[in-house]
Design a protein around this motif. Structure first.
Motif, short mmCIF file in Angstrom:
data_model
loop_
_atom_site.label_atom_id
_atom_site.label_comp_id
_atom_site.label_asym_id
_atom_site.label_seq_id
_atom_site.Cartn_x
_atom_site.Cartn_y
_atom_site.Cartn_z
N GLU A 1 23.13 36.85 86.93
CA GLU A 1 23.55 37.11 85.56
C GLU A 1 24.57 36.07 85.10
OE1 GLU A 1 23.94 39.37 81.90
OE2 GLU A 1 22.42 39.35 83.48
N TYR A 2 25.55 35.78 85.93
CA TYR A 2 26.54 34.75 85.60
C TYR A 2 25.86 33.42 85.32
CZ TYR A 2 29.98 31.08 86.44
OH TYR A 2 30.75 29.93 86.34
N PHE B 1 22.54 29.31 79.91
CA PHE B 1 21.79 29.41 78.66
C PHE B 1 22.67 29.09 77.47
CE2 PHE B 1 20.73 31.71 74.83
CZ PHE B 1 19.45 31.25 74.58
N HIS B 2 23.82 29.72 77.39
CA HIS B 2 24.64 29.61 76.19
C HIS B 2 25.30 28.24 76.01
CE1 HIS B 2 24.52 34.13 76.18
NE2 HIS B 2 24.36 33.86 74.89
N THR B 3 25.29 27.41 77.04
CA THR B 3 25.81 26.05 76.89
C THR B 3 24.70 25.01 76.87
OG1 THR B 3 26.17 25.87 79.30
CG2 THR B 3 28.02 26.66 77.96
N SER B 4 23.46 25.47 76.72
CA SER B 4 22.31 24.57 76.71
C SER B 4 21.82 24.32 75.29
CB SER B 4 21.17 25.18 77.53
OG SER B 4 20.55 26.24 76.81
N ALA C 1 16.41 34.01 86.21
CA ALA C 1 15.25 33.66 85.40
C ALA C 1 14.93 34.75 84.38
CB ALA C 1 14.05 33.39 86.31
N GLY C 2 15.02 36.01 84.81
CA GLY C 2 14.72 37.10 83.89
C GLY C 2 15.68 37.15 82.72
N LEU D 1 17.27 35.95 77.06
CA LEU D 1 18.17 35.29 76.12
C LEU D 1 17.43 34.27 75.27
CD1 LEU D 1 21.23 34.76 78.50
CD2 LEU D 1 21.18 36.26 76.49
N ALA D 2 16.51 33.54 75.89
CA ALA D 2 15.74 32.54 75.15
C ALA D 2 14.90 33.20 74.07
CB ALA D 2 14.87 31.74 76.11
N ALA D 3 14.28 34.33 74.40
CA ALA D 3 13.45 35.03 73.42
C ALA D 3 14.28 35.57 72.26
CB ALA D 3 12.71 36.19 74.10
#
Length: 399
Positions: free
Chosen positions: A138-139, A145-148, A301-302, A307-309
């Motif tokens: 999760e971390y 994700f949020h910094t990409s 990955a999950g 988050l991406a969706a």
């Protein structure tokens, strides 16, 4: 630099009184230096009841285990504090809280985690924390994700790549991960009995080309703000909590590097357990490490895909199926970087307790051989592994 001075315990207490944010700062009366790393002073600050309340950490201007002949930038204290603050903004439940930092003194004040234990030490003892692997996944998902580019505005992302440029510590990683173990070097620290075995790394052209590719990706792919050194010694755990610390290697790099480093340290423990525990306990522990590896990846990955969706801001990156395709590439990077972590922790200078705590020398050498062999296997297999089940199968095949 002119304001910099190396803290004493007294300095640390006074600093914690000023910047610890406590309602009763005068109650802080004592400090104990607890740092066992190579780069910093770390003080635990106690109150007049003997309770630990605050941590004060100061960067040293050199590598502690080598001395002043290996100087280091003090800017890494800013990089660490700001990396943890950014990560904490997206994943506060799994990131140590930074209360204050001072660029000139290279000092930060952070929450005390005395109710937690360092995960590596617990793994060495054979202790099990049922939620830790999923919490680590999760971390990794939240912070990466949020910094990409999936989430950040391109202008903000490009500015942050500059803000978190970390050339000196990245150079250390570049040397220790991708250079030193594959050549004769004074920093390498394996037992002389393994010389012939380690020499096969230096003579393997296919392996060295694969390592060169991994180094090139480390140098050139600014995918997200990495922790940069997310191993089991930089993670604190309880049965229901996990907190990442020590992000001074933070920079924008390939996402698979953080995930691979995390998995690599679980696999070092996997290789070391026969030398640390009785046979039945070691076998059970090794199965648990493989489960941990699977759970870290699946949780990462999950959550990343979810988050991406939900949150992807870039129109092209939001196209259906791209998130899955991107994670396939991340998995292959992860496996390769995992392999380099195994080798650098066994051949190079950065040895870990999982191996060092093995008292029986022949068994220690056998565990080292296993870790090095597994590292080589993963580096070479990385482009051909399609999913986490195939990765676990490769690990089992290696012994």
């Amino acid at each position: 630099m002119s304001q910099y001075r190396t803290f004493t315990a007294t300095d640390a207490v006074e600093y914690a009184r000023q910047f610890g944010g406590l309602s009763d700062p005068a109650s802080l009366v004592d400090a104990q230096e607890i740092g066992d790393g190579n780069l910093n002073l770390v003080f635990k600050i106690f109150d007049n009841a003997g309770q630990s309340r605050i941590i004060v950490k100061q960067a040293l201007p050199y590598v502690r285990c080598v001395g002043e002949s290996w100087p280091l930038t003090l800017d890494r204290a800013r990089l660490e504090a700001e990396t943890l603050q950014v990560h904490g903004s997206f994943c506060p439940q799994h990131t140590v809280k930074i209360l204050h930092y001072d660029t000139d003194l290279a000092v930060m004040v952070m929450e005390d985690l005395s109710d937690h234990a360092i995960w590596r030490g617990e793994l060495v003892k054979g202790s099990y924390f049922s939620q830790a692997s999923r919490q680590l996944g999760e971390y990794l998902a939240q912070t990466l994700f949020h910094t990409s580019d999936f989430f950040q505005h391109p202008h903000a992302k490009k500015a942050d790549v500059i803000r978190f440029t970390n050339p000196e510590l990245c150079e250390m990683t570049e040397d220790l991960f991708f250079n030193d173990p594959y050549q004769v070097h004074e920093r390498n620290a394996y037992p002389p009995e393994l010389e012939e075995f380690v020499a096969t790394l230096r003579d393997d052209a296919e392996l060295k080309i694969a390592v060169a590719g991994l180094k090139h990706r480390f140098l050139s792919q600014a995918e997200a703000l990495l922790h940069g050194d997310i191993h089991s010694g930089s993670i604190f755990v309880t049965q229901d909590s996990l907190k990442a610390i020590d992000a001074e290697f933070g920079f924008y790099g390939p996402i698979g590097f953080d995930v691979g480093t995390a998995l690599g340290n679980l696999l070092i423990n996997y290789c070391a357990l026969p030398g640390l525990l009785a046979a039945r306990e070691a076998a059970d522990g090794r199965e648990q490490r493989l489960t941990d590896v699977r759970e870290v990846w699946q949780a990462f990955a999950g959550r990343f895909l979810a988050l991406a969706a939900e949150k992807t801001r870039d129109q092209a990156l939001a196209y259906p199926g791209y998130g899955e395709a991107f994670l396939q590439k991340v998995l292959q990077d992860t496996i390769g970087f995992c392999g380099t972590e195994l080798i650098r922790r066994t051949v190079g200078i950065s040895q870990v307790a999982d191996i060092k705590k093995i008292d029986h020398q022949p068994m220690r050498e056998e565990c080292l051989r296993h870790a090095i062999s597994l590292g080589k296997t993963l580096i070479l297999a990385a482009p051909h592994v399609q999913d986490i089940d195939a990765l676990i199968a490769r690990i089992r095949q290696n012994g």
